[in-house]
Design an enzyme around this catalytic site. Structure first.
Site, short mmCIF file in Angstrom:
data_model
loop_
_atom_site.label_atom_id
_atom_site.label_comp_id
_atom_site.label_asym_id
_atom_site.label_seq_id
_atom_site.Cartn_x
_atom_site.Cartn_y
_atom_site.Cartn_z
N LYS A 1 31.32 -31.91 -13.27
CA LYS A 1 30.89 -33.01 -14.13
C LYS A 1 29.41 -33.33 -13.88
CE LYS A 1 32.58 -36.35 -10.72
NZ LYS A 1 33.65 -37.30 -10.38
N TYR B 1 -0.08 -48.12 -6.33
CA TYR B 1 0.28 -49.35 -7.05
C TYR B 1 0.56 -50.50 -6.07
CZ TYR B 1 0.96 -46.96 -11.53
OH TYR B 1 0.76 -46.27 -12.69
N MET C 1 5.71 -42.77 -11.02
CA MET C 1 6.54 -41.97 -11.94
C MET C 1 6.34 -40.47 -11.72
SD MET C 1 6.78 -42.06 -16.09
CE MET C 1 7.25 -43.76 -16.23
C1 LIG Z 1 34.11 -36.67 -9.14
C2 LIG Z 1 35.55 -36.52 -8.83
C3 LIG Z 1 35.97 -35.63 -7.81
C4 LIG Z 1 35.01 -34.92 -6.88
O1 LIG Z 1 34.61 -35.81 -5.86
P1 LIG Z 1 33.64 -35.36 -4.66
O2 LIG Z 1 33.56 -36.56 -3.80
O3 LIG Z 1 32.34 -35.00 -5.29
O4 LIG Z 1 34.30 -34.19 -4.02
C5 LIG Z 1 37.33 -35.44 -7.66
N1 LIG Z 1 38.23 -36.11 -8.43
C6 LIG Z 1 37.85 -36.97 -9.38
C7 LIG Z 1 38.89 -37.69 -10.19
C8 LIG Z 1 36.51 -37.22 -9.61
O5 LIG Z 1 36.14 -38.08 -10.55
#
Ligand SMILES: *Cc1c(COP(=O)(O)O)cnc(C)c1O
Length: 364
Positions: free
Chosen positions: A36, A255, A303
């Site tokens: 993801k 800054y 930035m």
């Molecule tokens: C993001 C996620 C994971 C992975 O988690 P990590 O801590 O990165 O290993 C596993 N299960 C679900 C439901 C997640 O949303």
């Protein structure tokens, strides 16, 4: 010619090494490679192509759609499920598996008419109180959807751990036990462990596990780094010195002039800033690696640039490469300095940062 702009090098040899480490810990589990958020900033298409895993997991349908363009065959699990019948149909057509975390989602599946049954995972709230069916809802939907023509039978059961990165908190064992105690669970595939679950909790090493951050070589436990678990950093973020100044005691840098040189010093400007994903809250003293040597950040992160104290590195010149995190400088350490977690750093790499892949597989 030095690289004057930020570049994130993604080392796929390290990625595959980390997967091998996981397989050693859970030799009897099947693995969802969690990709993801563009594989936590590492490039989902490329990461998916490199991982020898039975399935891939994303958070949302849109991510699954994009990933399916290159990843033609592997199951893709949508961890957040979908929210309309049209999206169930689209997910099924994409050969996706769905997490079902609300009664409304379960109801839609019950009502719809699919040409071929879809694989689903009932996501159960065992203690995190974010997503998931209650234990009672899970038990009754398990019976109902086990006998539903739209669903491959039996559904899997999954849960997400709230505090697995705190090894003294027994809630993790309680969560695992609650899932395993659902009537009918013995006949279902179970999926519990994220990275912290896999590394820290025997009970979470279920039929299917869902490692994310540890694939990328980063430790899920605060105060530790991936290397302590045999993991290798996959992303190394680099840029280089684009200017050098000799400042006097009393000169204010950047800054707000918040940093005032306590003595005469050599100040280096590195071409990276929060517009690239470097954390704006990194305080004075946050390390940057130059020629293998740590130099401290001074002044505010802007930035496009940061400033560092070069007094300790006589060999530094315009074009000298700087490592912001990765090989030789753990992202976990930079994250801790900036008051965040390494998940956020790697995920937050901006689109304008060039990505370069080492030892990656060709995309199909
Ligand atoms: C993001 C996620 C994971 C992975 O988690 P990590 O801590 O990165 O290993 C596993 N299960 C679900 C439901 C997640 O949303």
């Amino acid at each position: 010619m030095p690289n004057f702009y930020p570049i994130a090098t993604i080392n796929h040899a390290a990625l595959r090494h980390n997967l091998a480490v996981i397989k050693k810990i859970v030799p009897h589990s099947q693995i969802w490679g969690v990709v993801k958020a563009d594989a936590y900033g590492h490039g989902a298409a490329e990461v998916a192509a490199s991982l020898a895993v039975p399935g891939l997991a994303v958070a949302r349908l849109g991510e699954a759609k994009k990933l399916r363009c290159t990843e033609k065959l592997k199951p893709i699990l949508i961890l957040g499920g979908v929210y309309s019948t049209a999206d169930i149909i689209e997910a099924a057509a994409l050969n996706c598996e769905l997490a079902i975390h609300t009664p409304a989602q379960a109801e839609m599946l019950w009502q719809i008419e699919l040409a071929t049954p879809i694989k689903i995972w009932l996501k159960v709230n065992t203690g995190m109180n974010r997503l998931g069916l209650t234990l009672d809802q899970a038990a009754s939907w398990l019976v109902k959807l086990t006998n539903c023509a739209n669903v491959q039978s039996p559904p899997g059961l999954m849960t997400h751990l709230a505090n697995a990165d705190v090894l003294t908190d027994n809630i993790t064992n309680v969560q695992c036990q609650r899932l395993r105690a659902i009537p009918g669970a013995a006949n279902c595939a179970l999926s519990i462990g994220n990275s912290a679950g896999i590394l820290g909790w025997e009970n979470a090493r279920s039929d299917w596990v869902r490692p994310g951050i540890m694939l990328y070589g980063i430790s899920p436990f605060s105060g530790t780094i991936g290397e302590q678990y045999g993991l290798q950093p996959v992303m190394t973020l680099r840029s280089s010195l684009i200017a050098i100044h000799h400042c006097q005691a009393g000169d204010a840098i950047g800054y707000g002039g918040s940093y005032v040189c306590p003595q005469a010093m050599t100040v280096g400007v590195i071409g990276i800033g929060y517009g690239d994903g470097y954390p704006r809250h990194a305080p004075v003293g946050t390390p940057v690696l130059l020629h293998g040597q740590r130099v401290p950040l001074i002044g505010r992160v802007s930035m496009d640039m940061i400033t560092v104290d070069l007094s300790g590195v006589s060999t530094a010149q315009i074009g000298t490469e700087a490592v912001l995190w990765g090989e030789g400088l753990p992202a976990e350490e930079i994250a801790a300095a900036a008051g965040t977690i390494a998940y956020q750093l790697v995920t937050g790499i901006a689109g304008r940062v060039q990505r370069e892949f080492i030892a990656a597989c060709r995309l199909s």
